[in-house]
Write a protein that holds these residues in place. Structure first.
Motif, PDB file in Angstrom:
ATOM      1  N   GLU A   1     -17.117   5.752   2.584  1.00  0.00           N
ATOM      2  CA  GLU A   1     -16.544   5.286   1.049  1.00  0.00           C
ATOM      3  C   GLU A   1     -15.820   6.628   0.527  1.00  0.00           C
ATOM      4  OE1 GLU A   1     -19.545   4.715   2.061  1.00  0.00           O
ATOM      5  OE2 GLU A   1     -19.771   2.393   1.880  1.00  0.00           O
ATOM      6  N   VAL A   2     -16.362   7.751   0.969  1.00  0.00           N
ATOM      7  CA  VAL A   2     -15.720   9.077   0.361  1.00  0.00           C
ATOM      8  C   VAL A   2     -14.307   9.209   0.841  1.00  0.00           C
ATOM      9  CG1 VAL A   2     -15.656  11.650   0.340  1.00  0.00           C
ATOM     10  CG2 VAL A   2     -17.917  10.260  -0.159  1.00  0.00           C
ATOM     11  N   TRP A   3     -14.173   9.008   2.190  1.00  0.00           N
ATOM     12  CA  TRP A   3     -12.950   9.021   2.598  1.00  0.00           C
ATOM     13  C   TRP A   3     -12.006   7.738   2.074  1.00  0.00           C
ATOM     14  CZ3 TRP A   3     -10.625  12.528   5.536  1.00  0.00           C
ATOM     15  CH2 TRP A   3     -11.537  13.637   6.189  1.00  0.00           C
ATOM     16  N   GLU A   4     -12.538   6.637   1.853  1.00  0.00           N
ATOM     17  CA  GLU A   4     -11.722   5.658   1.207  1.00  0.00           C
ATOM     18  C   GLU A   4     -11.170   5.897  -0.002  1.00  0.00           C
ATOM     19  OE1 GLU A   4     -14.073   2.260   3.909  1.00  0.00           O
ATOM     20  OE2 GLU A   4     -14.710   2.407   1.723  1.00  0.00           O
ATOM     21  N   LEU A   5     -12.134   6.619  -0.973  1.00  0.00           N
ATOM     22  CA  LEU A   5     -11.624   6.560  -2.500  1.00  0.00           C
ATOM     23  C   LEU A   5     -10.715   8.008  -2.101  1.00  0.00           C
ATOM     24  CD1 LEU A   5     -15.167   5.600  -4.086  1.00  0.00           C
ATOM     25  CD2 LEU A   5     -12.912   4.472  -4.198  1.00  0.00           C
ATOM     26  N   GLY A   6     -11.238   8.685  -1.479  1.00  0.00           N
ATOM     27  CA  GLY A   6     -10.404  10.183  -1.421  1.00  0.00           C
ATOM     28  C   GLY A   6      -8.850   9.626  -1.049  1.00  0.00           C
ATOM     29  N   TYR A   7      -8.713   9.057   0.088  1.00  0.00           N
ATOM     30  CA  TYR A   7      -7.471   8.703   0.418  1.00  0.00           C
ATOM     31  C   TYR A   7      -6.683   7.958  -0.584  1.00  0.00           C
ATOM     32  CZ  TYR A   7      -6.331  10.108   5.350  1.00  0.00           C
ATOM     33  OH  TYR A   7      -5.869  10.789   6.320  1.00  0.00           O
ATOM     34  N   PHE A   8      -7.380   6.872  -1.286  1.00  0.00           N
ATOM     35  CA  PHE A   8      -6.854   5.976  -2.280  1.00  0.00           C
ATOM     36  C   PHE A   8      -6.289   6.950  -3.548  1.00  0.00           C
ATOM     37  CE2 PHE A   8      -7.568   3.236  -6.276  1.00  0.00           C
ATOM     38  CZ  PHE A   8      -6.284   2.676  -6.037  1.00  0.00           C
TER      39      PHE A   8
ATOM     40  N   LEU B   1     -24.408 -12.704  -3.735  1.00  0.00           N
ATOM     41  CA  LEU B   1     -24.853 -11.385  -4.148  1.00  0.00           C
ATOM     42  C   LEU B   1     -24.626 -10.476  -2.572  1.00  0.00           C
ATOM     43  CD1 LEU B   1     -25.276 -10.026  -6.656  1.00  0.00           C
ATOM     44  CD2 LEU B   1     -27.550  -9.490  -5.888  1.00  0.00           C
ATOM     45  N   SER B   2     -25.103 -10.636  -1.765  1.00  0.00           N
ATOM     46  CA  SER B   2     -25.207  -9.815  -0.307  1.00  0.00           C
ATOM     47  C   SER B   2     -23.540  -9.945   0.122  1.00  0.00           C
ATOM     48  CB  SER B   2     -26.048 -10.230   0.798  1.00  0.00           C
ATOM     49  OG  SER B   2     -26.079 -11.111   1.198  1.00  0.00           O
ATOM     50  N   PHE B   3     -22.948 -11.011   0.020  1.00  0.00           N
ATOM     51  CA  PHE B   3     -21.612 -11.602   0.518  1.00  0.00           C
ATOM     52  C   PHE B   3     -20.530 -10.742  -0.018  1.00  0.00           C
ATOM     53  CE2 PHE B   3     -21.447 -15.690   3.167  1.00  0.00           C
ATOM     54  CZ  PHE B   3     -22.803 -15.179   3.952  1.00  0.00           C
ATOM     55  N   LEU B   4     -20.745 -10.601  -1.577  1.00  0.00           N
ATOM     56  CA  LEU B   4     -19.934 -10.051  -2.414  1.00  0.00           C
ATOM     57  C   LEU B   4     -19.897  -8.646  -2.334  1.00  0.00           C
ATOM     58  CD1 LEU B   4     -19.993 -11.981  -5.684  1.00  0.00           C
ATOM     59  CD2 LEU B   4     -18.173 -11.990  -3.963  1.00  0.00           C
ATOM     60  N   LYS B   5     -21.380  -8.009  -1.809  1.00  0.00           N
ATOM     61  CA  LYS B   5     -21.627  -6.636  -1.554  1.00  0.00           C
ATOM     62  C   LYS B   5     -20.759  -6.416  -0.441  1.00  0.00           C
ATOM     63  CE  LYS B   5     -25.358  -3.502  -1.365  1.00  0.00           C
ATOM     64  NZ  LYS B   5     -26.686  -3.634  -1.143  1.00  0.00           N
ATOM     65  N   GLY B   6     -20.860  -7.179   0.725  1.00  0.00           N
ATOM     66  CA  GLY B   6     -19.968  -6.843   1.867  1.00  0.00           C
ATOM     67  C   GLY B   6     -18.542  -6.894   1.600  1.00  0.00           C
ATOM     68  N   SER B   7     -18.204  -8.042   0.790  1.00  0.00           N
ATOM     69  CA  SER B   7     -16.764  -7.841   0.420  1.00  0.00           C
ATOM     70  C   SER B   7     -16.267  -6.839  -0.331  1.00  0.00           C
ATOM     71  CB  SER B   7     -16.368  -9.174  -0.352  1.00  0.00           C
ATOM     72  OG  SER B   7     -16.614 -10.235   0.074  1.00  0.00           O
ATOM     73  N   GLY B   8     -17.030  -6.216  -1.185  1.00  0.00           N
ATOM     74  CA  GLY B   8     -16.845  -4.859  -1.743  1.00  0.00           C
ATOM     75  C   GLY B   8     -16.608  -3.697  -0.957  1.00  0.00           C
ATOM     76  N   LYS B   9     -17.376  -3.771   0.155  1.00  0.00           N
ATOM     77  CA  LYS B   9     -17.112  -2.561   1.188  1.00  0.00           C
ATOM     78  C   LYS B   9     -15.544  -2.730   1.742  1.00  0.00           C
ATOM     79  CE  LYS B   9     -21.790  -1.631   2.254  1.00  0.00           C
ATOM     80  NZ  LYS B   9     -22.951  -1.792   3.313  1.00  0.00           N
ATOM     81  N   PHE B  10     -15.396  -4.186   2.029  1.00  0.00           N
ATOM     82  CA  PHE B  10     -14.231  -4.228   2.767  1.00  0.00           C
ATOM     83  C   PHE B  10     -12.797  -4.033   1.654  1.00  0.00           C
ATOM     84  CE2 PHE B  10     -16.199  -6.717   5.954  1.00  0.00           C
ATOM     85  CZ  PHE B  10     -15.464  -6.019   7.066  1.00  0.00           C
ATOM     86  N   PHE B  11     -13.274  -4.290   0.398  1.00  0.00           N
ATOM     87  CA  PHE B  11     -12.280  -4.158  -0.631  1.00  0.00           C
ATOM     88  C   PHE B  11     -11.983  -2.608  -0.597  1.00  0.00           C
ATOM     89  CE2 PHE B  11     -11.411  -2.703  -4.993  1.00  0.00           C
ATOM     90  CZ  PHE B  11     -10.508  -3.519  -5.299  1.00  0.00           C
ATOM     91  N   LEU B  12     -13.256  -1.628  -0.732  1.00  0.00           N
ATOM     92  CA  LEU B  12     -13.010  -0.174  -0.823  1.00  0.00           C
ATOM     93  C   LEU B  12     -12.088   0.174   0.599  1.00  0.00           C
ATOM     94  CD1 LEU B  12     -16.423   1.190  -1.838  1.00  0.00           C
ATOM     95  CD2 LEU B  12     -14.271   1.126  -3.106  1.00  0.00           C
ATOM     96  N   SER B  13     -12.404  -0.539   1.757  1.00  0.00           N
ATOM     97  CA  SER B  13     -11.720  -0.028   2.956  1.00  0.00           C
ATOM     98  C   SER B  13     -10.207  -0.473   2.664  1.00  0.00           C
ATOM     99  CB  SER B  13     -12.453  -0.603   4.317  1.00  0.00           C
ATOM    100  OG  SER B  13     -12.166  -2.031   4.290  1.00  0.00           O
ATOM    101  N   SER B  14      -9.844  -1.328   2.082  1.00  0.00           N
ATOM    102  CA  SER B  14      -8.423  -1.906   1.705  1.00  0.00           C
ATOM    103  C   SER B  14      -7.808  -0.866   0.931  1.00  0.00           C
ATOM    104  CB  SER B  14      -8.256  -3.041   1.288  1.00  0.00           C
ATOM    105  OG  SER B  14      -9.189  -4.125   2.025  1.00  0.00           O
ATOM    106  N   LEU B  15      -8.448  -0.048   0.106  1.00  0.00           N
ATOM    107  CA  LEU B  15      -7.644   0.627  -0.856  1.00  0.00           C
ATOM    108  C   LEU B  15      -6.509   1.397  -0.310  1.00  0.00           C
ATOM    109  CD1 LEU B  15     -10.497   1.273  -3.728  1.00  0.00           C
ATOM    110  CD2 LEU B  15      -8.597  -0.178  -3.517  1.00  0.00           C
ATOM    111  N   PRO B  16      -6.978   2.550   0.701  1.00  0.00           N
ATOM    112  CA  PRO B  16      -5.980   3.510   1.404  1.00  0.00           C
ATOM    113  C   PRO B  16      -4.706   2.550   1.624  1.00  0.00           C
ATOM    114  CG  PRO B  16      -8.284   4.026   2.275  1.00  0.00           C
ATOM    115  CD  PRO B  16      -8.179   2.722   1.471  1.00  0.00           C
TER     116      PRO B  16
END
Lengths: 255, 237
Positions: A230-237, A153-168
């Motif tokens: 997260e706001v910057w990441e999703l905003g740029y995306f 769970l915590s690994f997937l949560k961490g991966s989720g953060k990197f996923f968001l950071s890759s979106l832009p």
């Protein structure tokens, strides 16, 4: 919705045997394989390491250290550009644009394939980390199975953060790859921005460069801004995807 | 009724470079329409406009009696097309290429075997499309055009790269589709000799203007009886 699913499954089929599909598979296991090799080359400390309650955190941290700074942004730049450039390389835009589907469906089905491949990559990477902890017990009788359960769970949560950071990165590479026939243009822009992000990451306003977010995520996700990372990441995306969509549907020549 | 009709179609890439001028193409339903003209006359531009691959600047396009702009998806569901060079995914085999399009046309998977057989590609197995000869690529592109069992087939220079045997086989296939299934076919070519044995109607375009349109009998009646001379006369005036 059915049209979108059909379109997605058509796009998914196109990625079969492509360099991007191999990149996801090899890229997902690349760093875990190196770490596994390093662990197996030093069998003396393996038993103690596998009894260490912090084993998974250490493996996770070692794996993401290289992934977050280097392989993830480069891999996203390459995979997004390769998938999008399939139509240019095969001269198939004209055939695709005469199929009975809206341009909106085509645009989002292609983007969805890239995002699902990114998810696939993160899953493979986590499986790879799991195997670096578990596989040594199969090679050495003295090495126990890791004492601590794998923290999915915590690994997937961490991966989720990197996923968001890759979106832009995905959004900007998608935009550029849809615009330019020459494969070197999206690659050049991607690598240029990657280098710029490496320089900008220590700058106060580095968060303005959309390719810095994988770095910031690894460094703890704090930026000198009123809004969260997260706001910057999703905003740029969001902004880049909308811009990319407008440019795509307003193209005068579609094949 | 016309299966495809354009009214006052004009197109230019720059203000002083008109590509099409007032083109009024009329393709009767059930016909095999030969769209003829020398290279650079505007054939491909017309066909691209008819399929929505180029943004229309001036004029109207009707297909199956409906405005293309207003009914794009419904119209494309009933059209098969091949524009210029074959559009194939080189890393996929013939069946996989067809499956890519079968999903977007949402037609029966059984159509894949039918069109492979009809175009003589049933035995290509796992060979990648990128390794096909030009003739095989052309046949696979035609198989893709036939996949959705179209009511209108738009083919731009479909015999490019085919050997004489392939050209004859293609001609027979198109005749059969037209005769037995009532498919209207719009086929462009710069060689009259190549399609004169196939078409029932013809349109001749020269420097962006339609200089003749009618039945083959009417085209025959224009000159001294030698179709080739008539065609050259129309395109070189």
């Amino acid at each position: 919705m059915t049209t979108f699913i059909d379109s997605f499954s058509s796009e998914w089929l196109k990625r079969k045997r492509t360099a991007a599909a191999w990149l996801v598979l090899i890229g997902g296991f690349f760093i875990p394989l190196i770490i596994l090799g390093a662990r197996l080359s030093e069998p003396d400390g393996l038993a103690a390491a596998n009894r260490d309650p912090l084993l998974w955190q250490k493996l996770y941290s070692r794996s993401w250290q290289f992934m977050g700074f280097f392989l993830l942004p480069i891999g996203v730049i390459l995979a997004t550009s390769l998938i999008t450039q399939l139509e240019f390389r095969n001269n198939t835009w004209k055939q695709l644009h005469t199929t009975p589907q809206s341009l909106t469906t085509i645009f989002f089905a292609k983007l969805a394939v890239i995002l699902v491949m990114l998810v696939q990559f993160f899953l493979l990477f986590n499986i790879g980390i799991y195997l670096t902890g578990v596989l040594p017990c199969l090679f050495f009788r003295s090495v126990p199975y890791p004492l601590e359960p794998f923290p999915w769970l915590s690994f997937l949560k961490g991966s989720g953060k990197f996923f968001l950071s890759s979106l832009p990165i995905v959004a900007l590479q998608y935009l550029v790859s849809l615009r330019f026939k020459n494969f070197l243009v999206p690659l050049g822009i991607g690598f240029g921005l990657y280098v710029a992000s490496a320089i900008a990451v220590h700058w106060k306003y580095g968060y303005l460069v959309p390719y810095t977010y994988t770095w910031y995520t690894f460094l703890g996700g704090r930026v000198h801004s009123g809004a969260s990372l997260e706001v910057w990441e999703l905003g740029y995306f969001g902004v880049l995807t909308i811009l990319s969509y407008i440019l795509y549907i307003s193209r005068k020549e579609k094949g | 009724m016309y299966c495809l009709e354009t009214k006052g179609l004009c197109h230019h890439y720059s203000a002083d470079q008109p590509i099409l001028q007032d083109v009024g193409l009329r393709v009767p339903e059930g016909s095999i329409y030969g769209f003829l003209g020398p290279n650079g006359a505007g054939k491909t531009t017309t066909l691209k406009l008819a399929l929505g691959l180029l943004k229309k600047q001036q004029g109207e396009i009707f297909i199956f009696g409906q405005s293309f702009e207003a009914h794009r998806i419904g119209i494309l569901q009933k059209i098969g097309s091949l524009i210029e060079t074959p559009s194939l995914y080189g890393h996929l085999d013939a069946k996989e290429n067809l499956r890519v399009f079968q999903k977007t046309y949402r037609c029966s998977p059984g159509r894949i075997e039918i069109v492979l057989r009809d175009t003589g590609l049933a035995e290509t197995g796992r060979k990648k499309a990128g390794q096909f000869s030009l003739g095989m690529k052309q046949r696979l592109a035609i198989a893709i055009a036939l996949l959705n069992d179209p009511k209108l087939l738009i083919l731009d220079e479909p015999t490019n790269g085919l050997d004489p045997g392939g050209i004859i086989a293609m001609r027979e296939l198109l005749k059969t589709l037209n005769r037995e299934r009532g498919v209207t076919i719009l086929v462009s070519s710069h060689l009259l000799s190549e399609i004169s044995k196939l078409v029932t109607h013809a349109g001749v375009i020269r420097q962006g203007r339609l200089v003749f349109q009618g039945t083959m009998a009417e085209l025959h009646g224009l000159g001294d009886g030698d179709l080739e001379n008539t065609f050259i006369g129309l395109t070189e005036k």
